[in-house]
Design an enzyme around this catalytic site. Structure first.
Site, PDB file in Angstrom:
ATOM      1  N   ASP A   1      34.970  39.579  42.026  1.00  0.00           N
ATOM      2  CA  ASP A   1      35.855  39.579  40.836  1.00  0.00           C
ATOM      3  C   ASP A   1      35.208  39.039  39.551  1.00  0.00           C
ATOM      4  OD1 ASP A   1      37.534  40.393  42.842  1.00  0.00           O
ATOM      5  OD2 ASP A   1      39.022  38.801  42.587  1.00  0.00           O
TER       6      ASP A   1
ATOM      7  N   ASP B   1      39.506  42.902  41.316  1.00  0.00           N
ATOM      8  CA  ASP B   1      40.945  42.671  41.351  1.00  0.00           C
ATOM      9  C   ASP B   1      41.584  43.801  40.529  1.00  0.00           C
ATOM     10  OD1 ASP B   1      42.596  40.639  42.552  1.00  0.00           O
ATOM     11  OD2 ASP B   1      43.095  39.863  40.563  1.00  0.00           O
TER      12      ASP B   1
ATOM     13  N   HIS C   1      45.286  45.330  39.781  1.00  0.00           N
ATOM     14  CA  HIS C   1      46.734  45.278  39.973  1.00  0.00           C
ATOM     15  C   HIS C   1      47.493  46.312  39.129  1.00  0.00           C
ATOM     16  CE1 HIS C   1      46.177  41.529  42.088  1.00  0.00           C
ATOM     17  NE2 HIS C   1      45.775  40.857  41.026  1.00  0.00           N
TER      18      HIS C   1
ATOM     19  N   HIS D   1      47.233  39.947  34.911  1.00  0.00           N
ATOM     20  CA  HIS D   1      45.760  39.994  34.818  1.00  0.00           C
ATOM     21  C   HIS D   1      45.232  41.203  35.577  1.00  0.00           C
ATOM     22  CE1 HIS D   1      46.492  38.036  38.681  1.00  0.00           C
ATOM     23  NE2 HIS D   1      45.334  38.542  39.066  1.00  0.00           N
TER      24      HIS D   1
ATOM     25  N   LYS E   1      41.086  45.664  45.128  1.00  0.00           N
ATOM     26  CA  LYS E   1      42.094  44.964  45.950  1.00  0.00           C
ATOM     27  C   LYS E   1      43.246  44.505  45.075  1.00  0.00           C
ATOM     28  CE  LYS E   1      39.492  40.696  45.525  1.00  0.00           C
ATOM     29  NZ  LYS E   1      40.498  39.987  44.722  1.00  0.00           N
TER      30      LYS E   1
ATOM     31  N   CYS F   1      39.723  33.785  45.376  1.00  0.00           N
ATOM     32  CA  CYS F   1      39.170  34.982  45.996  1.00  0.00           C
ATOM     33  C   CYS F   1      37.852  34.745  46.733  1.00  0.00           C
ATOM     34  CB  CYS F   1      39.084  36.097  44.968  1.00  0.00           C
ATOM     35  SG  CYS F   1      40.737  36.653  44.486  1.00  0.00           S
TER      36      CYS F   1
HETATM   37  C1  VGL Z   1      42.060  35.667  41.715  1.00  0.00           C
HETATM   38  C2  VGL Z   1      44.088  34.725  41.280  1.00  0.00           C
HETATM   39  C3  VGL Z   1      44.681  35.960  41.204  1.00  0.00           C
HETATM   40  C4  VGL Z   1      40.594  35.460  41.986  1.00  0.00           C
HETATM   41  C5  VGL Z   1      42.621  36.919  41.652  1.00  0.00           C
HETATM   42  O1  VGL Z   1      39.811  36.404  41.760  1.00  0.00           O
HETATM   43  O2  VGL Z   1      40.237  34.359  42.441  1.00  0.00           O
HETATM   44  N1  VGL Z   1      42.789  34.576  41.539  1.00  0.00           N
HETATM   45  N2  VGL Z   1      43.937  37.056  41.383  1.00  0.00           N
HETATM   46 ZN    ZN Z   2      44.811  38.930  40.992  1.00  0.00          ZN
END
Ligand code: VGL
Ligand code: ZN
Length: 206
Positions: free
Chosen positions: A13, A51, A53, A85, A110, A155
């Site tokens: 990420d 990430d 969404h 995010h 993901k 993550c």
């Molecule tokens: C993450 C919070 C929400 C991360 C991803 O990449 O650690 N943290 N989504």
């Molecule tokens: Zn996230």
């Protein structure tokens, strides 16, 4: 140095929204980019996670009645509510512009199902729904994983823990990660990772 075919680097990420100026900015998140690029040179196989969404994702406080950074109960357990995010296709969801991405063999996205969050590169937060990554690695006879990225305590932690439980040898490069650190989550992350035999190294050790 001969690159080992049984090892892979997983960069977690490293996206704009987790870097300074992003929607869920991690302090000094952009500092991991240089480390990540240096690590890639040493690996035959690099995998990136992203990430990713939808705007109606249930982990977003804006889609729930709670405040960001508080906990709610979801059918699969407790879930931190986050600011919006890494929305699919947005600039925030893009990789940091200085991250080398051309050499990556695979990008695992993901968190694309609205009903369930997915911190780990291996399983969604119900710890059951697979991303397919373990199968991909096994098919390629990869046994050793090195990880870096964002965030250490979410993550990266979830990915490293799942990998160790799946039987991979896991190493986390501490200075290639930065943390959100919510209510002691960074200490808890290292405690859990070390207890599972996950190795903690610095990039300079390599
Ligand atoms: C993450 C919070 C929400 C991360 C991803 O990449 O650690 N943290 N989504
Ligand atoms: Zn996230």
């Amino acid at each position: 140095m001969t690159k080992q075919t049984n090892s892979a680097l997983i960069l977690i990420d490293i996206q704009n929204d987790f870097c300074p100026g992003g929607k869920l900015a991690v302090v000094d998140g952009d500092q991991v980019v240089a480390v990540a690029n240096k690590l890639q040179v040493q690996f035959e196989t690099t995998i990136l996670t992203q990430d990713w969404h939808p705007a109606d994702h249930k982990s977003f406080a804006s889609n729930q009645s709670g405040e960001a950074f508080t906990l709610i109960e979801m059918p699969y357990g407790s879930q931190v509510l986050w600011p919006d995010h890494c929305i699919q296709g947005s600039q925030g969801a893009a990789f940091h512009k200085d991250l080398e991405t051309d050499g990556a063999d695979l990008v695992i996205r993901k968190g694309f199902r609205p009903e369930i969050d997915s911190y780990s590169a291996f399983f969604e937060n119900d710890h059951e729904t697979s991303t397919g990554l373990a199968g991909y690695l096994r098919e390629r006879a990869v046994t050793n994983l090195m990880m870096a990225g964002l965030a250490t305590d979410f993550c990266v932690r979830y990915s490293a823990v799942d990998a160790a439980k799946l039987g991979f040898e896991v190493t986390v490069v501490e200075d290639g990660c930065r943390a959100i650190d919510l209510d002691g989550s960074l200490d808890a992350a290292w405690e859990e990772m070390l207890s599972l035999g996950i190795k903690r190294i610095q990039s300079g050790d390599l």
